[in-house]
Scaffold this motif. Structure first.
Motif, PDB file in Angstrom:
ATOM      1  N   LEU A 103       1.147  -1.417   0.168  1.00  0.00           N
ATOM      2  CA  LEU A 103       0.208   0.196  -0.035  1.00  0.00           C
ATOM      3  C   LEU A 103       1.033   1.214  -0.260  1.00  0.00           C
ATOM      4  O   LEU A 103       1.459   1.468   1.240  1.00  0.00           O
ATOM      5  CB  LEU A 103      -1.120  -0.254   1.158  1.00  0.00           C
ATOM      6  CG  LEU A 103      -1.893  -1.259   1.632  1.00  0.00           C
ATOM      7  CD1 LEU A 103      -2.037  -1.632   2.828  1.00  0.00           C
ATOM      8  CD2 LEU A 103      -2.820  -1.269   0.865  1.00  0.00           C
ATOM      9  N   PRO A 104       0.102   2.074  -1.433  1.00  0.00           N
ATOM     10  CA  PRO A 104       1.960   3.387  -1.598  1.00  0.00           C
ATOM     11  C   PRO A 104       1.267   4.729  -0.091  1.00  0.00           C
ATOM     12  O   PRO A 104      -0.072   4.354   0.055  1.00  0.00           O
ATOM     13  CB  PRO A 104       2.092   3.414  -2.439  1.00  0.00           C
ATOM     14  CG  PRO A 104       0.620   2.596  -3.548  1.00  0.00           C
ATOM     15  CD  PRO A 104       0.714   1.791  -2.030  1.00  0.00           C
ATOM     16  N   PRO A 105       1.861   5.447  -0.232  1.00  0.00           N
ATOM     17  CA  PRO A 105       1.307   6.926   0.279  1.00  0.00           C
ATOM     18  C   PRO A 105      -0.122   7.004  -0.583  1.00  0.00           C
ATOM     19  O   PRO A 105       0.661   6.964  -1.882  1.00  0.00           O
ATOM     20  CB  PRO A 105       1.784   7.633   0.514  1.00  0.00           C
ATOM     21  CG  PRO A 105       3.134   7.049   0.272  1.00  0.00           C
ATOM     22  CD  PRO A 105       3.453   5.576  -0.359  1.00  0.00           C
ATOM     23  N   PHE A 106      -0.551   7.345   0.286  1.00  0.00           N
ATOM     24  CA  PHE A 106      -2.481   7.859  -0.833  1.00  0.00           C
ATOM     25  C   PHE A 106      -2.239   9.035  -0.113  1.00  0.00           C
ATOM     26  O   PHE A 106      -1.885   9.218   0.692  1.00  0.00           O
ATOM     27  CB  PHE A 106      -3.311   6.901   0.216  1.00  0.00           C
ATOM     28  CG  PHE A 106      -3.622   5.951  -0.595  1.00  0.00           C
ATOM     29  CD1 PHE A 106      -4.075   5.289  -2.267  1.00  0.00           C
ATOM     30  CD2 PHE A 106      -3.044   4.655   0.489  1.00  0.00           C
ATOM     31  CE1 PHE A 106      -3.650   3.651  -1.877  1.00  0.00           C
ATOM     32  CE2 PHE A 106      -2.845   3.217  -0.373  1.00  0.00           C
ATOM     33  CZ  PHE A 106      -3.707   2.800  -1.231  1.00  0.00           C
ATOM     34  N   ALA A 107      -2.750  10.003  -1.702  1.00  0.00           N
ATOM     35  CA  ALA A 107      -2.840  11.319  -1.283  1.00  0.00           C
ATOM     36  C   ALA A 107      -4.310  12.167  -0.698  1.00  0.00           C
ATOM     37  O   ALA A 107      -4.472  10.810  -1.088  1.00  0.00           O
ATOM     38  CB  ALA A 107      -2.179  12.264  -2.258  1.00  0.00           C
ATOM     39  N   GLY A 108      -4.960  12.903  -0.453  1.00  0.00           N
ATOM     40  CA  GLY A 108      -5.872  13.558  -0.198  1.00  0.00           C
ATOM     41  C   GLY A 108      -6.685  13.480   1.244  1.00  0.00           C
ATOM     42  O   GLY A 108      -5.630  13.148   1.721  1.00  0.00           O
ATOM     43  N   GLY A 109      -7.816  12.834   1.189  1.00  0.00           N
ATOM     44  CA  GLY A 109      -8.737  13.641   2.580  1.00  0.00           C
ATOM     45  C   GLY A 109      -9.643  13.165   2.905  1.00  0.00           C
ATOM     46  O   GLY A 109     -10.560  12.986   2.509  1.00  0.00           O
TER      47      GLY A 109
END
Length: 82
Positions: free
Chosen positions: A76-82
């Protein structure tokens, strides 16, 4: 074992969403990551360094763990957003 790639990890693995990996006896999570880096090259190596790993749905904190042959490793790579 099965390795599943999500988001940017899938792209870095050449678009592969999952693949089977044969484990030598006594292989650790670190050994598996090395095998994946050798298979897919520098793009995946960069993503793996920043990724979270789940081994059979449990977060991996210790890369010396020895998964069983039927285990699933999620990248699971880092995910952007929120």
């Amino acid at each position: 074992m099965t390795v599943r790639y999500f988001a940017g990890a899938r792209a870095a693995a050449g678009g592969v969403s999952s693949e089977a990996v044969t484990l030598p006896e006594g292989a650790t999570v670190a050994d598996i990551l090395s095998q994946l880096e050798a298979r897919h090259g520098a793009p995946l190596a960069r993503v793996l360094k920043a990724s979270s790993l789940l081994l059979d749905e449990v977060a991996v904190r210790d890369q010396t763990l020895r998964p069983h042959p039927n285990a699933t490793l999620d990248v699971l790579p880092p995910f952007a957003g929120g």
